[in-house]
Design a protein around this motif. Sequence first.
Motif, PDB file in Angstrom:
ATOM      1  N   THR A 117     -24.895 -78.499  50.530  1.00 32.29           N
ATOM      2  CA  THR A 117     -23.566 -78.587  49.910  1.00 32.29           C
ATOM      3  C   THR A 117     -23.194 -77.334  49.111  1.00 32.29           C
ATOM      4  OG1 THR A 117     -24.485 -79.725  47.982  1.00 32.29           O
ATOM      5  CG2 THR A 117     -23.630 -81.101  49.779  1.00 32.29           C
ATOM      6  N   ALA A 118     -24.153 -76.443  48.913  1.00 34.70           N
ATOM      7  CA  ALA A 118     -23.884 -75.194  48.188  1.00 34.70           C
ATOM      8  C   ALA A 118     -23.602 -74.034  49.139  1.00 34.70           C
ATOM      9  CB  ALA A 118     -25.076 -74.844  47.295  1.00 34.70           C
ATOM     10  N   LEU A 119     -23.792 -74.254  50.441  1.00 38.14           N
ATOM     11  CA  LEU A 119     -23.723 -73.157  51.407  1.00 38.14           C
ATOM     12  C   LEU A 119     -22.342 -72.511  51.495  1.00 38.14           C
ATOM     13  CD1 LEU A 119     -25.075 -71.449  53.544  1.00 38.14           C
ATOM     14  CD2 LEU A 119     -24.603 -73.242  55.226  1.00 38.14           C
ATOM     15  N   GLU A 120     -21.299 -73.314  51.540  1.00 36.28           N
ATOM     16  CA  GLU A 120     -19.950 -72.758  51.679  1.00 36.28           C
ATOM     17  C   GLU A 120     -19.608 -71.832  50.520  1.00 36.28           C
ATOM     18  OE1 GLU A 120     -15.292 -74.216  52.206  1.00 36.28           O
ATOM     19  OE2 GLU A 120     -16.913 -75.694  52.243  1.00 36.28           O
ATOM     20  N   ASN A 121     -19.893 -72.271  49.310  1.00 38.28           N
ATOM     21  CA  ASN A 121     -19.631 -71.457  48.127  1.00 38.28           C
ATOM     22  C   ASN A 121     -20.492 -70.201  48.113  1.00 38.28           C
ATOM     23  OD1 ASN A 121     -18.273 -71.130  45.523  1.00 38.28           O
ATOM     24  ND2 ASN A 121     -20.308 -71.441  44.644  1.00 38.28           N
ATOM     25  N   PHE A 122     -21.746 -70.349  48.562  1.00 35.95           N
ATOM     26  CA  PHE A 122     -22.665 -69.212  48.644  1.00 35.95           C
ATOM     27  C   PHE A 122     -22.113 -68.128  49.570  1.00 35.95           C
ATOM     28  CE2 PHE A 122     -26.081 -67.270  51.216  1.00 35.95           C
ATOM     29  CZ  PHE A 122     -26.758 -66.572  50.223  1.00 35.95           C
ATOM     30  N   ALA A 126     -20.965 -64.349  48.524  1.00 33.39           N
ATOM     31  CA  ALA A 126     -21.678 -63.216  49.127  1.00 33.39           C
ATOM     32  C   ALA A 126     -20.712 -62.244  49.798  1.00 33.39           C
ATOM     33  CB  ALA A 126     -22.708 -63.726  50.135  1.00 33.39           C
ATOM     34  N   GLU A 127     -19.745 -62.780  50.527  1.00 37.09           N
ATOM     35  CA  GLU A 127     -18.777 -61.939  51.230  1.00 37.09           C
ATOM     36  C   GLU A 127     -17.832 -61.226  50.278  1.00 37.09           C
ATOM     37  OE1 GLU A 127     -16.839 -64.199  54.308  1.00 37.09           O
ATOM     38  OE2 GLU A 127     -18.754 -65.016  55.011  1.00 37.09           O
ATOM     39  N   ASP A 128     -17.635 -61.790  49.104  1.00 34.95           N
ATOM     40  CA  ASP A 128     -16.742 -61.178  48.112  1.00 34.95           C
ATOM     41  C   ASP A 128     -17.461 -60.205  47.182  1.00 34.95           C
ATOM     42  OD1 ASP A 128     -14.550 -62.477  49.073  1.00 34.95           O
ATOM     43  OD2 ASP A 128     -14.537 -64.059  47.559  1.00 34.95           O
TER      44      ASP A 128
END
Length: 223
Positions: A117-122, A126-128
């Motif tokens: 559930t933390a992957l999307e935010n991660f 990271a991309e930003d």
Amino acid sequence: MVAKRVKRKPKKIFIILLLTLFIIIAGGVYFIFFNHNQVKDTKVVSKIPEYGYTLKSNKSTTYKKLFQELKSILEKEKVNEKEYAKIITKMFITDFFSLNDHVAKTDVGGTDFIYTTALENFLVNAEDTLYKYVESNIYKQRNQKLPVVESITINQVKTIEYTYEEEIDEKAYQVIANWTYKDKEAADGYQTEAVFTYIHEGKKLALVEVSDKEADEEENQDE
């Protein structure tokens, strides 16, 4: 005075133009096809099915060795979770912080170890941040200098109680590590130490927090 008539050779000119066009098209098709195959040519070469880990052929030699160590740890009848936490920390650092091993800003490393559930935010973070200026290397033409992790030191592994999404894990793991890079110039200004926190997701240990070492030490002192 009689003007001489210039003889034209339209057929010859047409043939030359046609051959030129053919060469351009053939070259373009070859370039696209060749590079398309290069990009797509990644295979799963090893798996740890019970934990959902996979090893792809495009990973670095260092990462592949660590994967085999992880496999050895997890295939034992009784898993040593401290060793498990150590090895996935090394794998995460190797994959996430070695930016040169990735083909674009969206090719974020270390995702196999993130809590679901933390992957999307991660990925968004990271991309930003760390991956924001990573140039595309899909066709192996990148000239940008990017860091590659060279060595990793695990300084401490301890069990803690940790609350995530209102769930309490009484045996979460906190790993303190630091690392170095191969090219000091390319790695100038990049992170070299952190605190990694893992909680249980089924039988897996999953990463829920990567924090600054100094900030974590200050928090512990306040407690």
